[in-house]
Design an enzyme around this catalytic site. Structure first.
Site, short mmCIF file in Angstrom:
data_model
loop_
_atom_site.label_atom_id
_atom_site.label_comp_id
_atom_site.label_asym_id
_atom_site.label_seq_id
_atom_site.Cartn_x
_atom_site.Cartn_y
_atom_site.Cartn_z
N ASN A 25 36.19 84.57 63.42
CA ASN A 25 34.94 85.17 62.93
C ASN A 25 35.11 85.40 61.43
O ASN A 25 35.81 86.33 61.02
CB ASN A 25 34.71 86.50 63.68
CG ASN A 25 33.53 87.28 63.12
OD1 ASN A 25 32.73 86.76 62.35
ND2 ASN A 25 33.43 88.54 63.52
N LYS A 27 32.98 86.43 59.29
CA LYS A 27 32.15 87.54 58.76
C LYS A 27 31.48 87.08 57.45
O LYS A 27 31.10 85.92 57.35
CB LYS A 27 33.00 88.79 58.59
CG LYS A 27 33.79 89.15 59.87
CD LYS A 27 34.45 90.49 59.82
CE LYS A 27 35.21 90.74 61.12
NZ LYS A 27 35.84 92.04 61.19
N HIS A 110 28.71 92.79 67.91
CA HIS A 110 29.91 93.15 67.15
C HIS A 110 29.77 94.58 66.65
O HIS A 110 28.68 95.01 66.27
CB HIS A 110 30.11 92.18 65.98
CG HIS A 110 31.47 92.31 65.36
ND1 HIS A 110 31.79 93.35 64.53
CD2 HIS A 110 32.59 91.56 65.49
CE1 HIS A 110 33.06 93.23 64.16
NE2 HIS A 110 33.57 92.15 64.72
N GLU A 112 30.47 95.92 63.95
CA GLU A 112 29.91 96.04 62.58
C GLU A 112 28.39 95.94 62.62
O GLU A 112 27.70 96.59 61.83
CB GLU A 112 30.53 94.96 61.68
CG GLU A 112 31.98 95.30 61.35
CD GLU A 112 32.87 94.10 61.07
OE1 GLU A 112 32.33 93.00 60.82
OE2 GLU A 112 34.11 94.27 61.11
N GLU A 184 36.85 94.66 71.75
CA GLU A 184 37.31 94.93 70.38
C GLU A 184 37.26 96.43 70.12
O GLU A 184 36.22 96.97 69.70
CB GLU A 184 36.38 94.24 69.38
CG GLU A 184 36.44 92.74 69.44
CD GLU A 184 36.11 92.13 68.08
OE1 GLU A 184 36.93 91.37 67.57
OE2 GLU A 184 35.06 92.45 67.52
N GLY A 190 40.58 95.27 61.75
CA GLY A 190 40.94 95.31 60.33
C GLY A 190 41.89 96.44 59.97
O GLY A 190 41.96 96.85 58.82
N SER A 227 42.81 93.09 64.78
CA SER A 227 44.10 92.90 64.11
C SER A 227 45.01 91.91 64.84
O SER A 227 46.23 92.11 64.91
CB SER A 227 44.83 94.24 63.92
OG SER A 227 44.07 95.08 63.08
P1 PGA Z 1 40.25 91.55 62.53
O1 PGA Z 1 38.71 91.49 62.98
O2 PGA Z 1 40.96 90.43 63.22
O3 PGA Z 1 40.22 91.40 61.04
O4 PGA Z 1 40.77 92.90 62.96
C1 PGA Z 1 38.34 91.21 64.31
C2 PGA Z 1 36.85 91.22 64.46
O5 PGA Z 1 36.18 92.07 63.86
O6 PGA Z 1 36.28 90.39 65.18
#
Ligand code: PGA
Length: 265
Positions: A25, A27, A110, A112, A184, A190, A227
């Site tokens: 992803n 983003k 997601h 976010e 997630e 992150g 992560s």
């Molecule tokens: P990350 O993000 O691997 O940077 O932790 C995962 C995600 O938000 O799908």
């Protein structure tokens, strides 16, 4: 079959019944040059593996064109879809448009989007319906925040997020083979602090049990995100109910992304 006690037990063969799914992803990152780098990777040809790259929507069509002679395991996916299907909704992109641009998968729900764009559980279910209607496999994200986890609300939060999804799948008798759930936890995204394989396994099992009475529930793929890196992906993917990974940061670099792909399945 009876084994005499002095004979060692035969090794247990773990057979994966679901294809492993690794989703990158990007983003709000990436450009044409990054698409070229990813298109030039020599990806494995493995009938037990699906790889999906989700660039920003404007790059979908270019990436699709660039990878057309690459491995059959490689697909592209969208990061978001409109809740609407057509009409006066400036700036929105419908599921049908994403399909025409080449998307075979679509991330929805997601954290976010839930946090910054007021996405609701009902809205996510409607988006799932739109994607399925356009022949795109939805990757539905669920997960709890740090506070919810500290308050021991993880399972109830996930159940509430899955409930309208499950209802819609039941109502339209959709096979679970067509959808993916991404677990997630927000505190792991992150943060360089992934869930431990044991914890992720427990939640994945719970998700699988929650969905068990749906058509083809044994085909439901539940993937982990938060992560995931080259260092921890092996242990996470070795868990029986973890069918793949949803990767943010480590999907922006060809070396770290390639390092995530399981060498043997
Ligand atoms: P990350 O993000 O691997 O940077 O932790 C995962 C995600 O938000 O799908």
């Amino acid at each position: 079959m009876f084994s005499p006690p002095w004979l060692p037990l035969p090794p247990v063969l773990v057979i994966r019944m679901r294809r492993c799914l690794i989703v990158g992803n990007w983003k709000l990152n990436g450009d044409f040059a990054l698409c070229e780098q990813f298109a030039n990777i020599v990806y494995p040809i493995n009938p037990s593996l699906d790889i999906v790259i989700c660039p920003p929507a404007v790059l979908l069509q270019s990436l699709k064109e660039m990878i057309k002679h690459n491995s059959a395991c490689l697909h592209i996916g969208a990061q978001e879809v409109s809740i609407e299907t057509q009409g006066a909704f400036t700036g929105e992109i419908s599921a049908k448009m994403l399909y025409e641009a080449g998307a075979q998968y679509g991330i929805i729900g997601h954290s976010e989007r839930r946090q910054h764009f007021a996405e609701t559980d009902q809205g996510v279910a409607k988006k799932m319906f739109n994607l399925l209607s356009a022949h795109i496999s939805p990757i539905v994200c669920v997960g709890e925040s740090k506070i919810e986890r500290d308050n021991q609300e993880t399972l109830s939060v996930i159940a509430a997020q899955l409930s309208p999804i499950k209802r819609m799948l039941q109502q339209h008798r959709v096979s679970c083979a067509k959808i993916v759930i991404g677990y997630e936890p927000l505190w792991a995204i992150g943060s360089d602090q992934p869930a431990t394989p044991d914890l992720a396994q427990q939640i994945h099992r719970y998700i699988r049990e929650y969905m068990v009475d749906l058509p083809d529930s044994e085909a439901l793929r539940v993937i982990y995100g938060g992560s995931v890196t080259t260092d921890n992906s092996g242990l996470l993917l070795a868990m029986p109910d973890i069918d793949g990974a949803l990767v943010g940061g480590a999907s922006l670099n060809t070396d770290s992304f390639l390092g995530l792909l399981p060498s043997a399945l």
